[in-house]
Design a protein around this motif. Structure first.
Motif, mmCIF file in Angstrom:
data_model
loop_
_atom_site.group_PDB
_atom_site.id
_atom_site.type_symbol
_atom_site.label_atom_id
_atom_site.label_comp_id
_atom_site.label_asym_id
_atom_site.label_seq_id
_atom_site.Cartn_x
_atom_site.Cartn_y
_atom_site.Cartn_z
ATOM 1 N N THR A 261 -7.901 4.276 7.254
ATOM 2 C CA THR A 261 -8.567 2.857 6.451
ATOM 3 C C THR A 261 -8.242 2.801 5.191
ATOM 4 O OG1 THR A 261 -10.452 2.777 8.177
ATOM 5 C CG2 THR A 261 -10.734 1.947 5.925
ATOM 6 N N ASP B 257 -5.197 0.451 2.454
ATOM 7 C CA ASP B 257 -5.223 0.138 0.943
ATOM 8 C C ASP B 257 -4.382 0.935 0.187
ATOM 9 O OD1 ASP B 257 -7.199 -1.932 1.548
ATOM 10 O OD2 ASP B 257 -8.824 -0.454 1.635
ATOM 11 N N ASP B 258 -3.349 1.483 0.725
ATOM 12 C CA ASP B 258 -2.241 2.544 0.099
ATOM 13 C C ASP B 258 -2.868 3.683 -0.651
ATOM 14 O OD1 ASP B 258 0.375 2.972 -0.634
ATOM 15 O OD2 ASP B 258 0.364 1.986 -2.423
ATOM 16 N N TYR B 259 -3.990 4.155 -0.066
ATOM 17 C CA TYR B 259 -4.465 5.588 -0.554
ATOM 18 C C TYR B 259 -4.030 6.634 0.495
ATOM 19 C CZ TYR B 259 -7.200 3.154 -3.920
ATOM 20 O OH TYR B 259 -7.573 2.493 -5.066
ATOM 21 N N ASP C 207 0.694 0.484 -4.635
ATOM 22 C CA ASP C 207 0.173 -0.752 -4.523
ATOM 23 C C ASP C 207 -1.279 -0.644 -3.954
ATOM 24 O OD1 ASP C 207 2.504 -2.314 -4.452
ATOM 25 O OD2 ASP C 207 3.015 -1.685 -2.464
ATOM 26 N N ALA C 208 -2.280 0.516 -4.413
ATOM 27 C CA ALA C 208 -3.528 0.545 -4.298
ATOM 28 C C ALA C 208 -4.277 -0.306 -5.282
ATOM 29 C CB ALA C 208 -3.691 2.142 -4.277
ATOM 30 N N CYS C 209 -5.400 -0.593 -4.730
ATOM 31 C CA CYS C 209 -6.279 -1.438 -5.228
ATOM 32 C C CYS C 209 -7.482 -0.512 -5.790
ATOM 33 C CB CYS C 209 -6.931 -2.574 -4.552
ATOM 34 S SG CYS C 209 -8.433 -3.249 -4.996
ATOM 35 N N CYS D 237 -11.081 -0.968 -4.697
ATOM 36 C CA CYS D 237 -11.182 -0.872 -3.233
ATOM 37 C C CYS D 237 -12.025 0.269 -2.756
ATOM 38 C CB CYS D 237 -9.774 -0.943 -2.444
ATOM 39 S SG CYS D 237 -9.185 -2.769 -2.571
#
Length: 83
Positions: free
Chosen positions: A14, A18-20, A40-42, A45
């Motif tokens: 998951t 979100d790029d984590y 690209d992580a938000c 998020c």
């Protein structure tokens, strides 16, 4: 209790969406968890740390208060939160 590897993998997937990346090191009755952001992580998020700890506790089989959690926004040398 022991680590629920299936749920841990699901949580990691998951976060990956979100790029984590989540690194977990369980030692007895405590754990060190670091969430690392990709390019690209938000930032918005991620859930607040106390909520993440409450989600991780049952998955890791330990008290959420014994999880030392580091977020990408903590930066180098930041204090590790346990609550």
């Amino acid at each position: 209790m022991s680590v629920d590897e299936k749920q841990l993998d699901q949580l990691k997937q998951t976060l990956q969406a979100d790029d984590y990346r989540m690194d977990v090191d369980v030692r007895g009755d405590s754990a060190d968890v670091a969430i690392v952001a990709g390019p690209d992580a938000c930032e918005e998020c991620l859930v607040p740390k106390p909520l993440m700890q409450s989600m991780l506790g049952p998955v890791l089989g330990i008290d959420p208060a014994s999880i030392r959690l580091v977020y990408p926004t903590d930066g180098p040398g930041a204090d590790v939160t346990t609550s």
